[in-house]
Design an enzyme around this catalytic site. Structure first.
Site: not given
Length: 561
Positions: A103, A130-131, A217, A219, A271-272, A275, A417
């Site tokens: 953060g 980290c933080y 980090h 990640e 919507s096509g 999702d 997604k």
């Protein structure tokens, strides 16, 4: 999961001071007996033993979504929660461990966010990043100070404790990605340094109770062994089973939808896109004909999109679909509007009005289903934490009126997604539907900079059609996250047929990404860009200039508005 009530357990007395620190003496008492094991006087486990989660306490780092993604890739459910989330909201997730994120704050600042006391009271492993590492140090009796030397970018990690389960399968030295100005000056009682870098004597710290801290980090891709470190934490230290799969998600979602909807009725906005298609299929499998789908042509779709979308749905989904042509209605509402946020909210509000009118024709309707995803939620609600800044309102999240009469049903709300695409394939949706590039809910309205008019829509549709046609012909469609045209609000002078022109400027945008939280501009071959530009200026009236956007996200967003 084991839950302890510190007020009713004689020897478990972590006590939080008014400053948010944990009293050292009581911490040492409890640390002696933990050893990573569940105490014998543990409370009842949460029902559903197959469920498990790693909880990320969100302190506002730009990398926080990457933590969740990395852990989910290991088939363990992970969720971000604000740093002030009460324990009662954590319990249903059945946590197996906590990660304290990075953060922008410094722990010695007066109003710096700190971890809730249950982080240290519940006998679960904790990993500070980290933080988050500095939070652990401050709250458990260590000292954090502003460093003389800052560390940003690559550094080399040297492992001191090669036997630590956190470092299984790691070499003794490896590159890591640093991003900090503060440092651990004095570790909390009971902690020791497990690894160091040239500028950080305490690059990794830990104790015998499963509480660990990383100054770097893990990640980000710039830490090559970062995913291995996270894997070691969740499997070697948190003892997770790795049983979160899309198949299990579907089974849980079907039960959840049935329970939430009961005998109610649901309308879904098709919507096509992948999702809304996955949402519709998932809900239809759960409640059948209690679901009615509505496809609204808002006049902001791409060329031939309405016809193609209806055809795909009718052939593949086999459910009730109502088609509503509301083009004039939306375009009239957008007249004179140039502000992007106002556009989004106007379109969101008009969608709800259309749905409510159609719902009355269907009789009683209780729920509106939406394809809201986790990145939508994060970007629209100041992360899930007050520690991060809001980027823009997503039409599914922040663009809806507070007065709407429907309850929201959002079964994909905590998925990325790529996970949604996996669900779609599991549900048997055709690949051309599952792998369709994302298209924004507000449609072409946010790809026209400035006011939306019918003339501008036709110009943009024509240019966008050429971009998509050439991308597909080059067999790059599946390799790109998104590729599209933007009609800018810039006019430029040109020469066509020996005459001066003053035409529109089209920008072409193509990016690669995994989740839309970050994206890089696509290195499209020059010959392809030349064909796209040549076709646009020759085939689209009133356009005399084409540019290519080579900005990544961040600092830009994928869409221009």
């Amino acid at each position: 999961m084991t839950e302890i009530d510190p007020e009713n357990t004689p020897d478990s007395g972590y006590r939080v001071t008014t400053s948010g620190d944990i009293e050292v003496s009581t911490y040492l008492e409890i640390a002696k007996g933990m050893g990573g094991e569940k105490p014998s006087d543990a409370g009842e486990a949460v029902s559903g033993a197959e469920r498990e989660a790693i909880i990320v306490i969100d302190f506002g780092s730009q990398y926080n979504l990457l933590i969740a993604r990395r852990i989910r890739e290991l088939h363990v459910y992970c969720e971000l929660v604000p740093h002030d989330t009460p324990w009662e909201k954590i319990v249903p997730l059945n946590p197996k461990g906590f990660i304290l994120s990075g953060g922008p704050a410094s722990v010695y600042d007066p109003n710096a966010p700190l971890a809730p006391s249950y982080i240290y009271e519940k006998y679960l492993p904790v990993l500070g990043i980290c933080y988050g590492m500095q939070v652990i140090s401050k709250q458990l009796g260590g000292t954090v100070e502003h460093g003389i030397k800052r560390e940003y970018g690559h550094s080399v990690l040297h492992i001191s404790d090669v036997d630590s389960p956190l470092f299984a399968e790691l070499p003794e030295t490896s590159p890591v990605w640093m991003s900090h100005a503060d440092k651990i000056e004095v570790m909390p009682p009971g902690f020791r340094s497990l690894a160091y870098t040239e500028n950080s004597p305490v690059a990794v710290m830990g104790n015998d109770s499963g509480i660990l801290g990383l100054q770097f980090h893990p990640e980000v891709a710039h830490t090559p062994y970062g995913k291995t470190i996270l894997k070691n934490f969740i499997f070697n230290i948190c003892n997770c089973q790795g049983n979160w799969t899309m198949g299990n998600f579907i089974a849980d979602s079907l039960n959840s939808i049935k329970e939430k909807v009961g005998n109610g009725k649901v309308i879904n906005a098709l919507s096509g896109g992948v999702d809304s298609s996955v949402v519709a299929t998932l809900i239809h499998q759960a409640i059948g004909d209690q679901l009615s789908c509505i496809f609204v042509n808002n006049g902001l779709l791409r060329r031939e999109e309405a016809d193609r979308t209806l055809k795909v749905f009718q052939q593949n989904l086999g459910m009730k679909i109502t088609y509503v042509d509301a083009s004039d209605r939306f375009l009239n509402k957008l007249e004179g509007i140039t502000d992007p946020e106002t556009k989004r909210k106007t379109i969101g509000g008009e969608f709800i009005s259309v749905f409510e009118e159609e719902a009355k024709k269907l009789g009683r309707v209780d729920f509106l289903a939406q394809g809201t995803l986790y990145p939508d939620v994060i970007e629209s609600t100041s992360s899930v934490s007050t520690a991060s800044a809001k980027i823009k309102t997503h039409h599914n999240v922040g663009g809806l009126p507070t007065s709407m009469t429907f309850k929201l049903l959002e079964p994909l709300r905590y998925l990325f997604k790529d996970e949604v695409r996996q669900v779609g394939l599991e549900l048997g949706l055709p690949e051309e539907m599952v792998w369709r590039q994302p298209f924004p809910g507000p449609g072409l309205a946010i790809r026209i900079i400035g006011e939306v008019t019918r003339e501008k829509l036709e110009v943009l549709r024509s240019a966008d059609w050429i971009v998509m046609n050439e991308i597909k012909n080059a067999k790059l469609y599946r390799q790109l996250w998104q590729s599209f045209a933007i009609l800018t609000d810039v006019r430029s002078v040109g020469v066509m047929g020996d005459y001066r022109t003053y035409g529109y400027l089209i920008a072409v945008r193509a990016v690669t990404s995994n989740d839309a939280m970050t994206a890089d501009w696509a290195r499209i071959p020059y010959d392809l860009l030349a064909r796209i530009a040549n076709r646009i200026v020759n085939e689209v009236p009133k356009v005399n200039r084409v540019v290519y956007d080579i900005t990544s996200k961040p600092p830009s967003t994928i869409e221009w508005e």
